[in-house]
Motif scaffolding. Sequence first.
Motif, short mmCIF file in Angstrom:
data_model
loop_
_atom_site.label_atom_id
_atom_site.label_comp_id
_atom_site.label_asym_id
_atom_site.label_seq_id
_atom_site.Cartn_x
_atom_site.Cartn_y
_atom_site.Cartn_z
N GLU A 433 0.83 -1.21 0.00
CA GLU A 433 0.00 0.00 0.00
C GLU A 433 0.87 1.26 0.00
N GLU A 436 2.11 1.71 -3.43
CA GLU A 436 1.08 2.28 -4.30
C GLU A 436 0.94 3.79 -4.06
N SER A 437 1.06 4.18 -2.78
CA SER A 437 1.02 5.61 -2.49
C SER A 437 2.19 6.34 -3.15
N ASP A 438 3.36 5.69 -3.04
CA ASP A 438 4.54 6.26 -3.69
C ASP A 438 4.36 6.29 -5.20
N LYS A 511 3.22 5.02 6.09
CA LYS A 511 2.26 5.93 5.44
C LYS A 511 2.69 7.39 5.56
N PRO A 515 4.98 9.90 2.00
CA PRO A 515 4.67 11.23 1.45
C PRO A 515 5.72 12.28 1.82
#
Length: 860
Positions: A433, A436-438, A511, A515
């Motif tokens: 996950e 995927e955010s990256d 998480k 970011p």
Amino acid sequence: PDDAEPNDADPDDWDRDLLLDPAWEKQQRKTFTAWCNSHLRKAGTGIENIEEDFRNGLKLMLLLEVISGERLPKPDRGKMRFHKIANVNKALEYITSKGVKLVSIGAEEIVDGNIKMTLGMIWTIILRFAIQDISVEETSAKEGLLLWCQRKTAPYRNVNVQNFHVNWKDGLALCALIHRHRPDLIDYAKLNKDDPLGNLNLAFDVAEKYLDIPKMLDAEDIINSPKPDERAIMTYVSCFYHAFAGAEQAETAANRICTILGVNQENESLMEEYEKLASQLLEWIRRMTPWLENKSPETTMAAMRGKLEDFRDYRRQHKPPKVQEKCQLEINFNTLQTKLRISNRPAFMPSEGRMVSDITSAWTGLEQAEKGYEEWLLIEIRRLERLNHLAEKFQMKATSHQGWSVGKDSVLSQKDYESCSLTEVRALLRKHEAFESDLAAHQDRVEQIAAIAQELNELDYHAASSINERCQGICDQWDQLGTLTQKRRENLERTEKLLETIDQLFLEFSKRSAPFNNWMEGAMEDLQDMFIVHTVDDIQSLISAHDQFKATLPEADCERQAILSIYTEVQKIAQSYGISPNLTNPYSDITPTEIGLKWDKVKKLVPQRNSILQEELARQHANERLRRQFAAQANIIGPWIQTRMEEIGRSSVDIGGSLEDQMSQLKQFEQVIINYKSNIDKLEGDHQHIQESLVFDNKHTNYTMEHIRVGWEQLLTTIARTINEIETQILTRDAKGISQQQMNEFRQSFTHFDRVLCPFPGYTLLLDPNGSNKVTFQTFVDFMTRETSDSDTSEQVLASFKILAADKPFILLEELRRELPPEQAEYCISRMPLYNGPDGVPGALDYTAFSTALYGESDL
């Protein structure tokens, strides 16, 4: 006494009661007989005894017809006395009809052979047809002949002609007359005053042999006579006048022809020079125009700057001399046309394609190409600058992205979840996950890379193929990563149902750190981002944005510390449950150490970025100073040029002072303009600095360097043309004998003519035959002086050639070469057509066609 002698009486009178001296009678017999035979031989006859051969009147009538060129009444052919008297009366009546007063001379005495009356009659004929028409300096007849002799013999030693008797006894006067006109026949310096017999016989022999003057006197009779017969001497000397007067007339005609041909040769030389200069200038324009029209772009900034430098060399070194040549060519053309008008020659028509209008048209095309070329260069340099900037930006972002994506496909292809515990699978899922955010965070960067590549293609970047290839590789890899990511998620979620445990702290760390890490990478990219600005406002906007970024650093630092505190909490928990303190985060590859290093790099890049922005701000301030410096000069030079143009315009209608004064004033004015050239050169230097600094706009002035260049070239051309106009007026004034007062009056009349619709009714077509509503001052001067001009005409040239040709309608090569200097003779021979008349001879030339062609009155 002398005043009572017959020969000193009025030559028109004949007193039959006066006695004729025997010596004089002998001299008159010989002289008059020879004189009559010199004319009668033209009719194929002659006389031997003067008192006998005229008694029937036939040869007397024939003599009068030969010397007058007129026909007398038909003679009587009878042999009776009354026939003879009738014929002699016809001759005497003809003499009387010519205004001659015959005193005491009757036909019967001539028929009877009266020698005194016969000699008196012949003298009357000689006086009327050989002496009366002699005219020298407002004197005529005997006085004119005497004055002619005095003028011709004045320079000679031992000669003093005051009469027609004793002054001729030593023969020097006759020899002097011959030497004056034909120095090749007599060596006067070798003559001796004490040898009158030799001198007289030399003169008689030379005159008979070379001048076609028969021997009319006897040397011994003249020497032995205390006072030689005046009428005999006058008769003989008059033959010299007529012989040499014809030669002088031919010499005058030859001089006139030489003068006219000299004008033609000079004009032809000017025409050839114009044709040569026009051809050279047009060739230069034809060579330069394609170069300026060639807008093939270069692939590098250095190559384009080289083209810009070549263009600067053209404007500074190559074009200015051609501007002067063009102006001088127009001046030479106007001067030539003025000379042709003054000499009544047809206007000069340059060969096809070399008219002044052709040169002006070609020059206009050159300047249009020149202007378009400079604009294209600047646009192309800007385009290359933009392209280089985009290409570097593309490579930086592509390198950064490809560095991030290295090995990602291998990781996504692993099946490590198959042997993991639930906790480990949960960790793998959370890690996925985070990836995927990256991945989503990198979507914008990939789109930026594709957008830059698209713009490079649209701007026709020379290495677009390599850019496209790299961009396509990135996009293909990105699609592959998306596919692998989706597939791994599906596998992990399927396994997640079997695994329930997950480490929340690691997940939270992952998480929040991902970011933040992406933010730091974006910040580093922004801090190293290339930029291009053209104004102080642009760079100040960037500085403002940079300041805003610095203001967010404290908040980012708080986020960093919060993320690191999560990892610290993980360590504490791990230690409390006996887990190794070096436990790695299963959900993220980001470590606290990496975050610390990147944060330190961000803090290091901030002051570096600040320094770069300040340097750029300083450069933009320097560019602004260049703009203001250029504008300050341009705002002075532009109005100065305009003011000088207006002053020249006002001076062109000012009639104060002489033309020489106006010329002097204009020359001084021209020198002021030339001295001002240093200001133009300085402005060119500032303009070059501006272009080298890539400064393309200037809000501080409406004048561009192109405006200044065009204005300066127009100013130079205008002052040169104005000076040429004054020179042309001086040339016209001097050639046509116009006074300064007349020239001023012409100028006032012309100024009035320029204001009034039709001040000269009936002359409008003469002044403006083409209806162009434009009449130049030079045209007006030509019109005002045309009627009084003393210029040569085709009729005068024709008359001069007729003299050289001895009244023939054609002329021969040997006559031209005898009468004219070699250069002028060959000039005529090379241009005269052959004579086609029925009375022509082989090699005869048509001087009539040649004379009219000189003045454009016929085609040759």
